[in-house]
Write a protein that holds these residues in place. Structure first.
Motif, PDB file in Angstrom:
ATOM      1  N   GLU A   3       0.831  -1.206   0.000  1.00 57.89           N
ATOM      2  CA  GLU A   3       0.000   0.000   0.000  1.00 57.89           C
ATOM      3  C   GLU A   3       0.869   1.261   0.000  1.00 57.89           C
ATOM      4  O   GLU A   3       0.619   2.208  -0.754  1.00 57.89           O
ATOM      5  CB  GLU A   3      -0.935   0.009   1.210  1.00 57.89           C
ATOM      6  CG  GLU A   3      -1.831   1.226   1.252  1.00 57.89           C
ATOM      7  CD  GLU A   3      -2.044   1.785   2.647  1.00 57.89           C
ATOM      8  OE1 GLU A   3      -2.332   2.984   2.733  1.00 57.89           O
ATOM      9  OE2 GLU A   3      -1.900   1.033   3.630  1.00 57.89           O
ATOM     10  N   ARG A   7       1.245   4.206  -2.953  1.00 58.42           N
ATOM     11  CA  ARG A   7       1.095   5.644  -2.702  1.00 58.42           C
ATOM     12  C   ARG A   7       2.319   6.401  -3.203  1.00 58.42           C
ATOM     13  O   ARG A   7       2.198   7.464  -3.802  1.00 58.42           O
ATOM     14  CB  ARG A   7       0.846   5.924  -1.220  1.00 58.42           C
ATOM     15  CG  ARG A   7      -0.568   5.526  -0.793  1.00 58.42           C
ATOM     16  CD  ARG A   7      -0.927   5.996   0.594  1.00 58.42           C
ATOM     17  NE  ARG A   7      -0.356   5.106   1.593  1.00 58.42           N
ATOM     18  CZ  ARG A   7       0.439   5.469   2.588  1.00 58.42           C
ATOM     19  NH1 ARG A   7       0.746   6.724   2.774  1.00 58.42           N
ATOM     20  NH2 ARG A   7       0.906   4.590   3.440  1.00 58.42           N
ATOM     21  N   GLN A 107      -2.985  13.105  -2.515  1.00 58.97           N
ATOM     22  CA  GLN A 107      -2.382  11.770  -2.549  1.00 58.97           C
ATOM     23  C   GLN A 107      -1.198  11.690  -3.513  1.00 58.97           C
ATOM     24  O   GLN A 107      -0.475  10.704  -3.525  1.00 58.97           O
ATOM     25  CB  GLN A 107      -3.433  10.702  -2.872  1.00 58.97           C
ATOM     26  CG  GLN A 107      -4.044  10.791  -4.246  1.00 58.97           C
ATOM     27  CD  GLN A 107      -5.281  11.667  -4.304  1.00 58.97           C
ATOM     28  OE1 GLN A 107      -5.556  12.448  -3.390  1.00 58.97           O
ATOM     29  NE2 GLN A 107      -6.047  11.535  -5.383  1.00 58.97           N
ATOM     30  N   GLY A 126      -0.321  11.970   0.475  1.00 51.74           N
ATOM     31  CA  GLY A 126      -0.286  10.550   0.155  1.00 51.74           C
ATOM     32  C   GLY A 126       0.929   9.803   0.651  1.00 51.74           C
ATOM     33  O   GLY A 126       0.855   8.610   0.941  1.00 51.74           O
ATOM     34  N   ALA A 127       2.066  10.479   0.741  1.00 47.16           N
ATOM     35  CA  ALA A 127       3.308   9.811   1.141  1.00 47.16           C
ATOM     36  C   ALA A 127       4.093  10.735   2.066  1.00 47.16           C
ATOM     37  O   ALA A 127       4.068  11.960   1.898  1.00 47.16           O
ATOM     38  CB  ALA A 127       4.141   9.466  -0.093  1.00 47.16           C
TER      39      ALA A 127
END
Length: 181
Positions: A3, A7, A107, A126-127
């Motif tokens: 996951e 991302r 994201q 997102g990251a």
């Protein structure tokens, strides 16, 4: 995890805090002029990010001639949080300002931060990544914790990870091997 890698693959813009992340130390000379120490190894990775279709933007809670000079040298934009949060109507959400200015969704942003002022950003993008010497709360929030400290290669290590996850690491090296800079 898969996951987290997914991302990171969608990242189009890297938003990086300056003090404690891009710069390691702040010094004032006898006349009150600010001197900052930046890591020279960050420059090629930052330039590669731009050459490979992503953006790198530096932000800080405070303005600094040293930071503006370094950002000009790297060919990247720098904004204070206040500059990002102000438009012709007065004040807007800084994340919304980034989205509008660069045409990205939250994201699609990788945020690199190290302190409490970065937590709100880290919770909305997102990251996330932090240097090894980030505060506990940021360390607990981050997708990636660099083995290096802020201003001492943490940004470089994070960008190498981003390039590897996106399958662009070898291409980034080739940019320099082929002298495109």
């Amino acid at each position: 995890t898969k996951e987290v890698q997914e991302r990171w693959r969608s990242v189009k813009l890297v938003l990086c805090d300056v003090d404690g992340v891009l710069a390691s130390r702040i010094r004032l000379d006898v006349d009150g002029r600010e001197i900052k120490v930046f890591c020279e190894k960050d420059a090629p990775r930052i330039k590669a990010i731009g050459q490979l279709g992503m953006r790198f933007v530096a932000i800080s809670g405070r303005d600094s001639g040293a930071t503006r000079s370094r950002c000009r040298e790297l060919g990247i934009e720098f904004f204070t949080r206040r500059e990002l949060a102000t438009d012709h109507t007065g004040r807007i959400d800084p994340l919304l300002a980034v989205q509008q200015r660069y045409g990205v969704e939250p994201q699609e942003i990788l945020y690199i931060g190290d302190d409490w002022a970065d937590l709100a950003w880290m919770q909305e993008v997102g990251a996330t990544a932090v240097p090894a010497d980030a505060v506990k709360e940021c360390l607990e929030t981050a997708d990636f914790i660099s083995t290096l400290t802020g201003g001492n290669g943490a940004v470089s290590e994070t960008l190498c990870r981003l390039l590897a996850i996106k399958g662009l690491y070898d291409e980034a090296i080739a940019l320099f091997a082929n002298k495109r800079f």
